[in-house]
Structures are given as structure tokens and as C-alpha cells.
Write a protein that holds these residues in place. Structure first.
Motif, mmCIF file in Angstrom:
data_model
loop_
_atom_site.group_PDB
_atom_site.id
_atom_site.type_symbol
_atom_site.label_atom_id
_atom_site.label_comp_id
_atom_site.label_asym_id
_atom_site.label_seq_id
_atom_site.Cartn_x
_atom_site.Cartn_y
_atom_site.Cartn_z
ATOM 1 N N GLU A 1 0.843 -1.256 0.034
ATOM 2 C CA GLU A 1 0.064 -0.058 0.065
ATOM 3 C C GLU A 1 1.103 1.280 0.110
ATOM 4 O O GLU A 1 0.797 2.343 -0.686
ATOM 5 C CB GLU A 1 -0.808 -0.037 1.324
ATOM 6 C CG GLU A 1 -1.757 1.019 1.444
ATOM 7 C CD GLU A 1 -2.418 1.108 2.460
ATOM 8 O OE1 GLU A 1 -3.880 1.991 2.637
ATOM 9 O OE2 GLU A 1 -2.275 0.701 3.386
ATOM 10 N N LYS B 1 2.329 1.702 -3.490
ATOM 11 C CA LYS B 1 1.330 2.227 -4.155
ATOM 12 C C LYS B 1 1.021 3.784 -4.051
ATOM 13 O O LYS B 1 0.961 4.606 -5.195
ATOM 14 C CB LYS B 1 -0.195 1.534 -4.092
ATOM 15 C CG LYS B 1 -1.407 1.930 -5.023
ATOM 16 C CD LYS B 1 -2.602 1.492 -4.296
ATOM 17 C CE LYS B 1 -2.930 2.016 -3.107
ATOM 18 N NZ LYS B 1 -4.160 1.525 -2.544
ATOM 19 N N GLU C 1 2.256 1.764 -10.337
ATOM 20 C CA GLU C 1 1.243 1.661 -9.289
ATOM 21 C C GLU C 1 0.071 0.816 -9.461
ATOM 22 O O GLU C 1 -0.183 0.073 -8.319
ATOM 23 C CB GLU C 1 0.582 3.156 -9.398
ATOM 24 C CG GLU C 1 -0.606 3.278 -8.733
ATOM 25 C CD GLU C 1 -1.421 4.719 -8.907
ATOM 26 O OE1 GLU C 1 -2.567 4.725 -8.187
ATOM 27 O OE2 GLU C 1 -1.055 5.272 -9.567
ATOM 28 N N ARG D 1 -0.712 -2.042 -6.605
ATOM 29 C CA ARG D 1 -2.239 -2.155 -6.354
ATOM 30 C C ARG D 1 -2.706 -3.503 -6.454
ATOM 31 O O ARG D 1 -3.173 -4.069 -5.360
ATOM 32 C CB ARG D 1 -3.171 -1.145 -6.954
ATOM 33 C CG ARG D 1 -4.598 -1.512 -6.466
ATOM 34 C CD ARG D 1 -5.504 -0.706 -7.494
ATOM 35 N NE ARG D 1 -5.479 0.811 -7.059
ATOM 36 C CZ ARG D 1 -4.898 1.716 -7.959
ATOM 37 N NH1 ARG D 1 -4.532 1.372 -9.218
ATOM 38 N NH2 ARG D 1 -4.638 3.126 -7.627
ATOM 39 N N THR E 1 -3.875 -6.009 -2.994
ATOM 40 C CA THR E 1 -5.193 -6.438 -3.058
ATOM 41 C C THR E 1 -5.001 -7.981 -2.980
ATOM 42 O O THR E 1 -6.046 -8.539 -2.174
ATOM 43 C CB THR E 1 -5.833 -6.167 -4.483
ATOM 44 O OG1 THR E 1 -5.933 -4.831 -4.407
ATOM 45 C CG2 THR E 1 -7.167 -6.975 -4.721
#
Length: 81
Positions: free
Chosen positions: A30, A33, A55, A59, A63
Motif C-alpha cells: 500500500e 502504491k 502503481e 495495487r 489487493t
């Protein structure tokens, strides 16, 4: 997701430690990102940025870790009922 499953039987403490490690990895992705999208280092005391292409990849990896965490927590909840 692969349709092959593995059944593990672990002490609850072990599972808690696994979840802690997965949360740290998700948080790291995170932060990566955010850095790649905004140029901001989220935690100056831990400025490490993960290596990835962009990015979007950061991500996706974040996830993925969060999905693993959710699945483990769901299974833990189901077992405690």
C-alpha cells in the motif's frame, strides 16, 4: 485463484502470526502504491519501497495480500461458531 486447496491444521497463535506478517506485506505494498501515485513516503521511519513496474502492479499485489487475509479470517470466524 487456483482451484487446488491445501488444508492446514495450525495452532491459533501460528495463524495469528501468519496474519500479522501478511498485514505487514499488504501495508508495504500500500505504501509503495501511494509513493508511485503521489510521490509521498508514508512512513519516513520505514521509507522502503517495493520493487514493481508501476502503481497498478503495486495495487494488484496489495489487493492479493488483503484477499488472502480476508479468506483466512473468514475461515477462522467460521470455525469459532
Amino acid at each position: 485463484m487456483s482451484d487446488e486447496f491445501v488444508t492446514l491444521k495450525l495452532p491459533k497463535l501460528f495463524v495469528g502470526q501468519i496474519l500479522d506478517g501478511l498485514r505487514i506485506r499488504a501495508e508495504s505494498w500500500e505504501h509503495t502504491k501511494i509513493y508511485l501515485s503521489d510521490g509521498v513516503i508514508v512512513d519516513p521511519d520505514d521509507p522502503y519501497i517495493e520493487e514493481c513496474n508501476d502503481e497498478t502492479e503495486a495495487r494488484q499485489i496489495e489487493t492479493f495480500y488483503r484477499e488472502i487475509i480476508k479468506e483466512i479470517e473468514t475461515q477462522l470466524d467460521a470455525q469459532s461458531k
